[in-house]
Motif scaffolding. Structure first.
Motif, mmCIF file in Angstrom:
data_model
loop_
_atom_site.group_PDB
_atom_site.id
_atom_site.type_symbol
_atom_site.label_atom_id
_atom_site.label_comp_id
_atom_site.label_asym_id
_atom_site.label_seq_id
_atom_site.Cartn_x
_atom_site.Cartn_y
_atom_site.Cartn_z
ATOM 1 N N SER A 1 0.875 -1.288 0.079
ATOM 2 C CA SER A 1 -0.010 -0.257 0.046
ATOM 3 C C SER A 1 0.771 1.313 0.003
ATOM 4 C CB SER A 1 -0.874 -0.020 1.263
ATOM 5 O OG SER A 1 -1.701 -1.230 1.320
ATOM 6 N N LEU A 2 2.073 1.103 0.671
ATOM 7 C CA LEU A 2 2.771 2.647 0.839
ATOM 8 C C LEU A 2 3.614 2.604 -0.471
ATOM 9 C CD1 LEU A 2 4.214 1.732 4.607
ATOM 10 C CD2 LEU A 2 2.780 3.670 3.742
ATOM 11 N N TRP A 3 3.896 1.388 -1.071
ATOM 12 C CA TRP A 3 4.763 1.429 -2.507
ATOM 13 C C TRP A 3 3.882 2.058 -3.415
ATOM 14 C CZ3 TRP A 3 9.397 0.854 -4.334
ATOM 15 C CH2 TRP A 3 9.587 0.754 -5.759
ATOM 16 N N ARG A 4 2.361 1.730 -3.436
ATOM 17 C CA ARG A 4 1.531 2.159 -4.292
ATOM 18 C C ARG A 4 1.411 3.722 -4.182
ATOM 19 N NH1 ARG A 4 -3.130 -1.943 -6.041
ATOM 20 N NH2 ARG A 4 -3.179 -0.141 -7.512
ATOM 21 N N SER A 5 1.548 4.310 -2.972
ATOM 22 C CA SER A 5 1.031 5.781 -2.607
ATOM 23 C C SER A 5 1.725 6.814 -3.470
ATOM 24 C CB SER A 5 1.267 5.780 -1.074
ATOM 25 O OG SER A 5 1.151 7.322 -0.863
ATOM 26 N N ASN A 6 1.240 7.517 -4.338
ATOM 27 C CA ASN A 6 1.815 8.592 -5.059
ATOM 28 C C ASN A 6 2.538 9.730 -4.232
ATOM 29 O OD1 ASN A 6 1.005 7.412 -7.337
ATOM 30 N ND2 ASN A 6 -0.923 8.595 -7.450
ATOM 31 N N ILE A 7 1.757 9.751 -2.826
ATOM 32 C CA ILE A 7 2.345 10.845 -1.748
ATOM 33 C C ILE A 7 3.652 10.504 -1.392
ATOM 34 C CG2 ILE A 7 1.583 12.006 0.249
ATOM 35 C CD1 ILE A 7 -1.418 11.652 -0.482
ATOM 36 N N LEU A 8 3.788 9.212 -1.116
ATOM 37 C CA LEU A 8 4.798 8.502 -0.449
ATOM 38 C C LEU A 8 5.969 8.589 -1.393
ATOM 39 C CD1 LEU A 8 6.231 7.541 2.231
ATOM 40 C CD2 LEU A 8 5.473 5.247 1.132
ATOM 41 N N GLN A 9 5.743 8.327 -2.626
ATOM 42 C CA GLN A 9 6.763 8.220 -3.666
ATOM 43 C C GLN A 9 7.550 9.820 -3.757
ATOM 44 O OE1 GLN A 9 8.343 5.864 -4.793
ATOM 45 N NE2 GLN A 9 7.002 3.937 -4.223
ATOM 46 N N ALA A 10 6.586 10.831 -4.102
ATOM 47 C CA ALA A 10 6.881 12.117 -4.096
ATOM 48 C C ALA A 10 7.601 12.286 -2.841
ATOM 49 C CB ALA A 10 5.661 12.839 -4.328
ATOM 50 N N ALA A 11 7.172 12.193 -1.787
ATOM 51 C CA ALA A 11 7.996 12.561 -0.415
ATOM 52 C C ALA A 11 9.142 11.997 -0.256
ATOM 53 C CB ALA A 11 6.961 12.173 0.731
ATOM 54 N N ILE A 12 9.436 10.697 -0.538
ATOM 55 C CA ILE A 12 10.559 10.117 -0.572
ATOM 56 C C ILE A 12 11.662 10.795 -1.718
ATOM 57 C CG2 ILE A 12 11.871 8.004 -1.160
ATOM 58 C CD1 ILE A 12 10.662 7.864 1.583
ATOM 59 N N ALA A 13 11.102 10.945 -2.875
ATOM 60 C CA ALA A 13 12.074 11.725 -3.907
ATOM 61 C C ALA A 13 12.619 13.013 -3.422
ATOM 62 C CB ALA A 13 11.184 11.845 -5.099
ATOM 63 N N ILE A 14 11.561 13.780 -2.789
ATOM 64 C CA ILE A 14 12.033 15.222 -2.193
ATOM 65 C C ILE A 14 13.065 14.866 -1.118
ATOM 66 C CG2 ILE A 14 11.060 17.246 -1.262
ATOM 67 C CD1 ILE A 14 8.456 16.733 -2.773
ATOM 68 N N LEU A 15 12.722 14.098 -0.536
ATOM 69 C CA LEU A 15 13.509 13.781 0.858
ATOM 70 C C LEU A 15 15.106 13.416 0.656
ATOM 71 C CD1 LEU A 15 13.830 13.169 3.989
ATOM 72 C CD2 LEU A 15 13.176 10.922 3.638
ATOM 73 N N TRP A 16 14.958 12.364 -0.352
ATOM 74 C CA TRP A 16 16.423 12.030 -0.793
ATOM 75 C C TRP A 16 17.067 12.995 -1.420
ATOM 76 C CZ3 TRP A 16 15.808 6.417 -3.022
ATOM 77 C CH2 TRP A 16 15.446 5.611 -2.013
ATOM 78 N N THR A 17 16.435 13.919 -2.139
ATOM 79 C CA THR A 17 17.129 15.197 -2.884
ATOM 80 C C THR A 17 17.652 16.153 -1.914
ATOM 81 O OG1 THR A 17 15.631 14.559 -4.826
ATOM 82 C CG2 THR A 17 17.160 16.533 -4.878
#
Length: 251
Positions: free
Chosen positions: A160-176
């Motif tokens: 469920s978390l993997w399919r979350s668009n919000i989480l994917q966007a948040a992780i990308a911004i966090l890592w950057t």
């Protein structure tokens, strides 16, 4: 330590309910407080720590800290229900406990670096610092996933978390953002290895954007992540050039 931790967990579960995270926090917090007491006042305790200071401040804290490291990892994959309190990012029992233990590990490493307590045989300070940084990175990602779970109403399950668009966007911004912080720090201190670590993390972000995020490019969250990541990459390129090798060798 285990006995006191178990008692604290039992009491917390009895007061807050067995379905909450308070009992789990008790298992980590009580041993962490004991280790902190040994690190700060161990040599002043008349018995038994003062007499066997080398043992208590060596293996006596190393083994519990290894267990607490495992606790931090286990906490990362827990939803962390703070009932009866409302959920607040970072200001909830699970994440406060993680933060405390990570700071404790940093304090322990600093004590070793300053030669105040015995070092760990066969493990360099650089390796321990890198492991602590990796542990912190994992914990921070868990904080983001937990925030998406509570605020975005996404089930705290891997798929469920993997399919979350919000989480994917948040992780990308966090890592950057982390990559930006590392490269700026490296540029100012002349540490090429730190800069390369940040660049490697940025490379993972780019790979994630093309391999994962493009599948949902029509969503607002992922469009925002592309824009933010692109902007931060421009900032990195302008403000954080790779430090020259000669500067690192001089240091």
């Amino acid at each position: 330590m285990l006995l006191l931790g178990g008692e604290a967990a039992w009491l917390a579960n009895r007061l807050a309910g067995s379905g909450t995270t308070w009992g789990f926090v008790g298992w980590g917090l009580v041993p962490a407080l004991i280790v902190l007491a040994l690190l700060t006042n161990g040599k002043r305790l008349a018995w038994p720590a003062q007499r066997f200071a080398a043992d208590y401040l060596g293996i006596g804290v190393t083994v519990p800290l290894l267990c607490l490291t495992g606790w931090v990892l286990l906490a990362t994959v827990r939803a962390g229900d703070p009932t009866p309190l409302p959920y607040l990012p970072l200001l909830n029992p699970l994440e406060l406990g993680q933060s405390f233990i990570l700071l404790l590990l940093g304090h322990w490493l600093l004590q070793i670096r300053q030669a105040r307590i015995p070092a760990v045989d066969g493990v360099s300070e650089q390796i321990m610092a890198a492991l602590l940084a990796a542990l912190t990175f994992i914990a921070v990602n868990g904080v983001v996933a937990r925030a998406v779970h509570f605020i975005g109403d996404v089930p705290f399950r891997p798929w469920s978390l993997w399919r979350s668009n919000i989480l994917q966007a948040a992780i990308a911004i966090l890592w950057t953002t982390l990559a930006l912080s590392l490269t700026i720090l490296a540029t100012r201190t002349g540490r090429r290895q730190v800069w390369l670590t940040g660049a490697g993390l940025l490379g993972l972000v780019v790979a994630k954007l093309f391999l994962v995020d493009l599948a949902g490019q029509g969503t607002v969250a992922r469009i925002v992540s592309f824009l933010v990541v692109g902007g931060l990459m421009l900032v990195i390129g302008y403000f954080s050039p790779l430090p020259p090798r000669q500067l690192e060798e001089k240091q």
